[in-house]
Design an enzyme around this catalytic site. Structure first.
Site, short mmCIF file in Angstrom:
data_model
loop_
_atom_site.label_atom_id
_atom_site.label_comp_id
_atom_site.label_asym_id
_atom_site.label_seq_id
_atom_site.Cartn_x
_atom_site.Cartn_y
_atom_site.Cartn_z
N GLU A 90 36.43 -34.71 25.95
CA GLU A 90 36.27 -35.53 27.05
C GLU A 90 35.69 -37.09 26.77
O GLU A 90 34.52 -36.83 25.96
CB GLU A 90 35.25 -35.00 28.28
CG GLU A 90 34.99 -35.98 29.44
CD GLU A 90 34.03 -35.49 30.34
OE1 GLU A 90 33.17 -34.41 30.02
OE2 GLU A 90 33.63 -35.89 31.33
N HIS A 146 34.45 -40.88 27.88
CA HIS A 146 34.51 -42.05 28.71
C HIS A 146 33.99 -43.24 28.25
O HIS A 146 32.93 -43.20 27.26
CB HIS A 146 33.25 -41.71 29.97
CG HIS A 146 33.68 -40.64 30.83
ND1 HIS A 146 34.99 -40.43 31.77
CD2 HIS A 146 33.52 -39.07 30.60
CE1 HIS A 146 35.05 -39.38 31.92
NE2 HIS A 146 34.24 -38.39 31.64
N TYR A 189 33.99 -52.03 30.81
CA TYR A 189 34.89 -51.41 30.07
C TYR A 189 35.46 -52.20 29.09
O TYR A 189 36.21 -51.74 28.01
CB TYR A 189 36.24 -50.97 30.90
CG TYR A 189 35.97 -49.95 31.98
CD1 TYR A 189 35.35 -48.57 31.58
CD2 TYR A 189 35.96 -50.31 33.44
CE1 TYR A 189 35.05 -47.86 32.83
CE2 TYR A 189 35.45 -49.32 34.52
CZ TYR A 189 35.00 -48.20 33.99
OH TYR A 189 34.88 -47.38 35.22
N ARG A 237 25.38 -44.51 35.70
CA ARG A 237 26.03 -45.24 36.70
C ARG A 237 25.95 -44.46 38.13
O ARG A 237 24.91 -43.76 38.24
CB ARG A 237 27.49 -45.52 36.47
CG ARG A 237 27.82 -46.21 35.04
CD ARG A 237 29.14 -46.60 34.93
NE ARG A 237 29.94 -47.20 36.02
CZ ARG A 237 31.22 -47.44 35.82
NH1 ARG A 237 31.86 -46.85 34.92
NH2 ARG A 237 31.80 -48.12 36.77
N PRO A 282 43.83 -42.61 35.69
CA PRO A 282 44.20 -43.81 36.49
C PRO A 282 43.24 -45.07 36.04
O PRO A 282 42.09 -44.97 35.81
CB PRO A 282 43.67 -43.20 37.69
CG PRO A 282 43.11 -42.06 37.48
CD PRO A 282 43.39 -41.42 36.41
N ASN A 283 43.83 -46.26 36.00
CA ASN A 283 43.03 -47.47 35.96
C ASN A 283 42.89 -47.70 34.39
O ASN A 283 42.49 -49.06 34.30
CB ASN A 283 42.08 -47.48 36.68
CG ASN A 283 42.33 -47.63 38.35
OD1 ASN A 283 43.40 -48.37 38.70
ND2 ASN A 283 41.86 -46.56 39.16
N ALA A 330 38.85 -41.71 37.29
CA ALA A 330 37.85 -41.36 38.25
C ALA A 330 38.52 -39.82 38.87
O ALA A 330 37.63 -38.87 39.36
CB ALA A 330 38.50 -42.13 39.74
N ARG A 376 40.07 -54.66 33.90
CA ARG A 376 39.24 -54.18 35.05
C ARG A 376 37.73 -54.20 34.66
O ARG A 376 37.52 -54.08 33.48
CB ARG A 376 39.54 -52.92 35.41
CG ARG A 376 39.46 -51.94 34.31
CD ARG A 376 39.64 -50.43 34.56
NE ARG A 376 39.16 -49.59 35.67
CZ ARG A 376 38.72 -48.33 35.53
NH1 ARG A 376 39.11 -47.67 34.68
NH2 ARG A 376 38.01 -47.78 36.61
N ASN A 425 40.50 -38.79 29.05
CA ASN A 425 39.70 -39.58 29.75
C ASN A 425 40.41 -39.55 31.03
O ASN A 425 41.05 -40.48 31.37
CB ASN A 425 39.50 -40.85 29.08
CG ASN A 425 39.05 -41.86 30.09
OD1 ASN A 425 38.33 -41.44 31.40
ND2 ASN A 425 38.32 -42.95 29.76
#
Ligand code: DQA
Length: 142
Positions: free
Chosen positions: A97, A99, A22, A106, A9-10, A76, A17, A73
């Site tokens: 994985e 990111h 990012y 964070r 998502p996103n 969330a 964003r 990825n």
């Protein structure tokens, strides 16, 4: 060698964003960069993005007997989804994985990754180059 690259998502909002986290590269640029890299390396690649957890599970399942590696990825859903973890475990395909941001620096709620438990490697904070590193890792391990 076939690799499936999955974004959650996103990630379709890349470039728009939170650019401090990012970057300014848009999702289409990321897709093109991965495509170009895989072409150069002779790797077959399929790319997929969805904002929906069940669709991500379906896509992971579709890799069974159909892909040699997965780069994911989960956005969330990384921090919430046991279903995505179970799907990666179910297909038994080497999975990395990725990111884009340095999640470990964070918020507390980003410190849990369920999918990591089923992954052979995690890459964080390397921007979109992390996807390329993940693909190269899977290609070398093969
Ligand atoms: C992300 C980090 C996640 O915490 C966040 O929810 C994302 C993107 C990353 O690529 O840095 O959507 O997975």
């Amino acid at each position: 060698m076939k690799i499936l690259v999955i974004n959650g998502p996103n990630l379709n909002m890349l470039g728009i964003r939170e650019p401090d986290h990012y970057g300014r590269e848009i999702y289409a640029d990321l897709v093109a960069k991965i495509e170009r890299h895989c072409n150069e390396k002779g790797i077959e690649v399929e790319q997929y993005q969805s904002n929906h957890e069940g669709d991500l599970v379906d896509k992971i399942q579709s890799a069974y007997k159909n892909a040699d590696g997965i780069v994911i990825n989960p956005g969330a859903y990384t921090h919430t989804s046991i279903a995505i973890l179970d799907a990666v475990k179910a297909v038994g395909i080497p999975t990395v994985e990725v990111h884009i941001s340095k999640v470990e620096e964070r918020e507390d709620f980003r410190q849990i990754s369920y999918v990591r438990l089923a992954c052979v490697k995690t890459i964080t904070g390397h921007g979109t180059n992390g996807y390329i590193e993940a693909i190269d890792y899977l290609a070398e391990e093969k």
